[in-house]
Scaffold this active site. Structure first.
Site, PDB file in Angstrom:
ATOM      1  N   GLU A 128     138.031  91.544  95.843  1.00  0.00           N
ATOM      2  CA  GLU A 128     136.636  91.214  96.176  1.00  0.00           C
ATOM      3  C   GLU A 128     136.527  90.633  97.583  1.00  0.00           C
ATOM      4  O   GLU A 128     135.572  90.897  98.314  1.00  0.00           O
ATOM      5  CB  GLU A 128     136.113  90.225  95.110  1.00  0.00           C
ATOM      6  CG  GLU A 128     134.755  89.617  95.354  1.00  0.00           C
ATOM      7  CD  GLU A 128     133.612  90.546  94.995  1.00  0.00           C
ATOM      8  OE1 GLU A 128     133.678  91.721  95.375  1.00  0.00           O
ATOM      9  OE2 GLU A 128     132.663  90.083  94.354  1.00  0.00           O
ATOM     10  N   THR A 181     126.133  91.255 101.971  1.00  0.00           N
ATOM     11  CA  THR A 181     126.374  89.946 101.356  1.00  0.00           C
ATOM     12  C   THR A 181     126.639  88.899 102.433  1.00  0.00           C
ATOM     13  O   THR A 181     126.129  87.777 102.366  1.00  0.00           O
ATOM     14  CB  THR A 181     127.572  90.024 100.387  1.00  0.00           C
ATOM     15  OG1 THR A 181     127.230  90.953  99.355  1.00  0.00           O
ATOM     16  CG2 THR A 181     127.883  88.685  99.752  1.00  0.00           C
TER      17      THR A 181
END
Ligand code: HSE
Length: 309
Positions: A128, A181
């Protein structure tokens, strides 16, 4: 076992009042992956369908996650990975974490399950981090554990599994705009007023109480975000209208999914969740923005095995 095919679900992080700590797992949206043992050690990404993503192992979320678990296990084999993306990267429902968590779950099965879910979350976070620059677990954990999860701490990693009221359904609208993000994190302030922090932790506590007691009223009363939404909602066109329409049509709550642009609502019962989908649809149908809407039960199982051989 030499090969495993899995379904790795989309996930909703933050859930309004739990920025970076809370998340839940969806059921109708997810990627599929095939992971095969190879005699040669190392990780090869051999196929990516449905998205433009890097094939180089060290630049690929699944590749990095795979290396992390294989190294930790000191595995005497390598893997090749096929990724069938159904979750659009950058949509705000944990696309990168689905690749990472799916990979580590699958390799753990090929290894004979030496690692527990907490350890798998840690390996998934390594992947991630390639996508978002930071290791956060609020999408990885719900994929691996299923249902709702709370990231109690990152160092050391502690995940708390939370119960899911059986009539809880999610509606998700994905306006097809891109929000990175990293940018959605950069616009947040470093410090927040104590008065907002107090409201936020009260809501997080009461939401968790609502999940434990099947108290839908309390859940509805808790799904508010006093800290992140005021900033990030500006990045999502028509967010306020969508939120208002969802609540007016029966949603318990509605907020930004992860860092957006997807917006989620939670409802009691599948019928209500579809009403909310219709209401969201009406708002966005009057705009030029393309969008996609789906209803999902909360997936309490997490990643699912499709076949193994
Ligand atoms: N908690 C993270 C954020 C999730 O909101 O930035 C992003 O995927």
């Amino acid at each position: 076992m030499n090969e495993i095919k899995i379904f790795s679900p989309a996930t909703v992080a933050n859930v309004s009042c739990g920025y970076d700590v809370l998340g839940f797992c969806l059921d109708t949206k997810g990627d599929e992956m095939i992971i095969r043992k190879t005699k040669e050690k190392g990780v090869k990404i051999t196929k990516i369908v449905g998205a433009e993503l890097p094939f180089e192992t060290k630049n690929n979320v699944a590749g990095v996650a795979a290396l992390a678990i294989l190294d930790a296990a000191n595995a005497d084999f390598g893997v090749e990975v096929e990724i069938y993306k159904n979750i659009k990267p950058g949509s705000g429902v944990g696309s990168s974490s689905a690749s990472a968590s799916g990979t580590v779950f699958a390799i753990n099965e090929l290894l004979g399950r030496p690692f527990n879910k907490q350890q798998l979350t840690l390996f998934g976070m390594k992947g991630e981090a390639v996508a978002s620059g930071v290791e956060h677990a609020d999408n990885v954990a719900p994929g691996i554990f299923g249902g709702f999860t709370l990231v109690k701490s990152l160092e050391p990693l502690k995940i708390v599994q939370l119960p899911t009221p059986s009539e809880l359904y999610a509606t998700v609208i994905h306006p097809q705009i891109e929000i990175k993000t990293s940018e959605a994190r950069n616009i947040l302030p470093d410090e927040i007023p104590l008065s907002n922090a107090i409201k936020q932790w009260a809501n997080l506590g009461s939401l968790i109480s609502g999940l434990y007691t099947d108290n839908y009223e309390l859940i509805a009363d808790s799904l508010h975000d006093h800290i992140v939404e005021p900033y990030r909602s500006q990045l999502i066109p028509h967010f306020k209208e969508v939120r208002e329409a969802a609540i007016k049509n029966g949603a318990l709550g509605c907020g930004i999914s992860g860092s957006g642009p997807s917006v989620f609502a939670l409802s009691k019962g599948v019928e209500m969740a579809h009403n909310v989908a219709d209401a969201m649809n009406t708002v966005y149908s009057n705009t030029e923005i393309e969008f996609d809407i789906y209803v999902s039960k909360i997936n309490t199982e997490g990643i699912k095995i499709i076949h193994k051989k």
